[in-house]
Design a protein around this motif. Structure first.
Motif, mmCIF file in Angstrom:
data_model
loop_
_atom_site.group_PDB
_atom_site.id
_atom_site.type_symbol
_atom_site.label_atom_id
_atom_site.label_comp_id
_atom_site.label_asym_id
_atom_site.label_seq_id
_atom_site.Cartn_x
_atom_site.Cartn_y
_atom_site.Cartn_z
ATOM 1 N N ARG A 176 -35.886 23.205 0.600
ATOM 2 C CA ARG A 176 -34.274 23.060 1.872
ATOM 3 C C ARG A 176 -34.735 22.106 2.850
ATOM 4 O O ARG A 176 -35.386 21.667 3.682
ATOM 5 N N GLN A 181 -30.512 21.424 -1.151
ATOM 6 C CA GLN A 181 -32.035 21.640 -1.601
ATOM 7 C C GLN A 181 -32.447 19.882 -2.317
ATOM 8 O O GLN A 181 -31.430 19.035 -2.912
ATOM 9 N N LEU A 205 -26.577 23.869 -1.825
ATOM 10 C CA LEU A 205 -27.911 25.251 -1.805
ATOM 11 C C LEU A 205 -27.205 25.896 -3.024
ATOM 12 O O LEU A 205 -27.762 27.189 -4.017
ATOM 13 N N GLY A 211 -31.833 26.457 -6.025
ATOM 14 C CA GLY A 211 -30.813 26.636 -4.586
ATOM 15 C C GLY A 211 -30.371 28.252 -4.460
ATOM 16 O O GLY A 211 -30.402 28.089 -3.336
#
Length: 329
Positions: A176, A181, A205, A211
């Motif tokens: 992350r 991501q 994400l 994600g």
């Protein structure tokens, strides 16, 4: 009285600088005065002083003001990063300063004033006798700690290689970065037709199995903040909706893995599972990716269940299916 007036003038000058640091487009005297709720005569004197000191630049064609980036504040850092990202989009050919300026919404003169210190630090290069700016290989030094010393990657790499050999599909590791991501390791499928993201690819994400697997195991308040503060948009015919996303995240937390079909790329599918610390916080996501024609929802669920079991066998902080919808931390 004089000291009070000087302090007020200084405060308004800082307001002007902060305003122009935040905005991506040059502003006119009238626009600045309206935003600040200040008389144009006062704002003009402030602008004139800041221009003479090199903090602002007034474009001759329309008399609009731009921030030069001279300050070391957050605005200057943000614009330098924007220019680095714009330069990265033009690897390996490079791009002229004017093109980079348009990409990030800056005046060309301001852009060059930011590029020069970046060049001095070795982050960008300029071809001799030309206006072509390149991202320097120096930026690779930033990724070296992740590639050579990332404990999660070192521990999970053998599993990635085994999954790659068994499934003959693309195996990827994601980390992350804020509300995005990033692909940090990838073993592409050997099939002629495959789905594989390049290492360093950055995606929202809220789209794709990886994600969503990350979001589902964040503290619920943190995941909710990401949903509320992010403008959710579609990349394919799949249209993400906040209500459906919240419901799906609860399902993912319960079963321990996520699947997706055509969310980031048309015709691509994936299964993913979070790699979590002992306290349950997700530090990475392991994903299997493939063309949709080579799988089905049933097979994706099977792959998700396998990923959960494989991580548990590796004794990496386990991802146990949860009996409730609450997040374990």
């Amino acid at each position: 009285m004089a000291n009070s007036y000087q302090l007020q003038t200084l405060a308004r000058a800082l307001d002007v600088l902060e305003l122009l640091e935040r905005t991506s487009k040059p502003m006119s005297l009238t626009e600045i005065a309206e935003v600040l709720g200040e008389a144009t005569a006062i704002v003009y004197r402030i602008l004139h002083t800041l221009e003479n000191r090199g903090y602002l630049y007034r474009r001759p064609e329309d008399k609009r003001y731009s921030y030069t980036g001279r300050s070391t504040g957050a605005g200057a850092v943000s614009r330098a990063v924007d220019l680095l990202l714009a330069a990265a989009e033009n690897v390996p050919g490079g791009a002229p300063a004017e093109q980079l300026a348009r990409r990030v919404g800056l005046d060309s003169r301001v852009t060059e004033e930011i590029l020069i210190p970046l060049r001095e630090k070795g982050w960008v290069q300029q071809e001799d006798g030309s206006d072509q700016w390149h991202l320097s290989h120096t930026v690779m030094a930033l990724s070296r700690p992740f590639l050579n010393r990332d404990d999660t990657l070192l521990r999970i790499r053998p599993l990635m290689e085994r999954l790659h050999a068994d499934t003959r599909e693309t195996v990827s590791l994601f980390h992350r970065a804020g509300d995005s991501q990033v692909v940090t390791s990838v073993l592409p499928s050997p099939h002629p037709v495959r789905y594989a993201l390049d290492m360093g690819s950055t995606l929202p994400l809220y789209l794709g199995a990886a994600g969503k697997a990350m979001m589902a195991f964040l503290p619920e308040s943190e995941a909710e903040a990401l949903i509320r503060n992010h403008q959710i948009t579609a990349l394919t015919r799949y249209v993400p909706k906040t209500g459906a996303l919240r419901k799906e995240l609860k399902t993912i937390r319960r079963r321990g893995y996520a699947i997706s079909n055509g969310e980031r790329v048309e015709g691509a599918s994936a299964a993913a599972v979070p790699v979590r610390r002992e306290d349950g916080y997700p530090v990475a996501v392991l994903g299997l990716m493939m063309p949709s024609f080579r799988t089905s929802d049933g097979e994706l669920h099977g792959l998700g269940e396998r990923l959960v079991k494989e991580l548990n066998l590796l004794r990496i902080p386990p991802v146990q299916p949860q009996s409730s919808c609450s997040n374990a931390n």
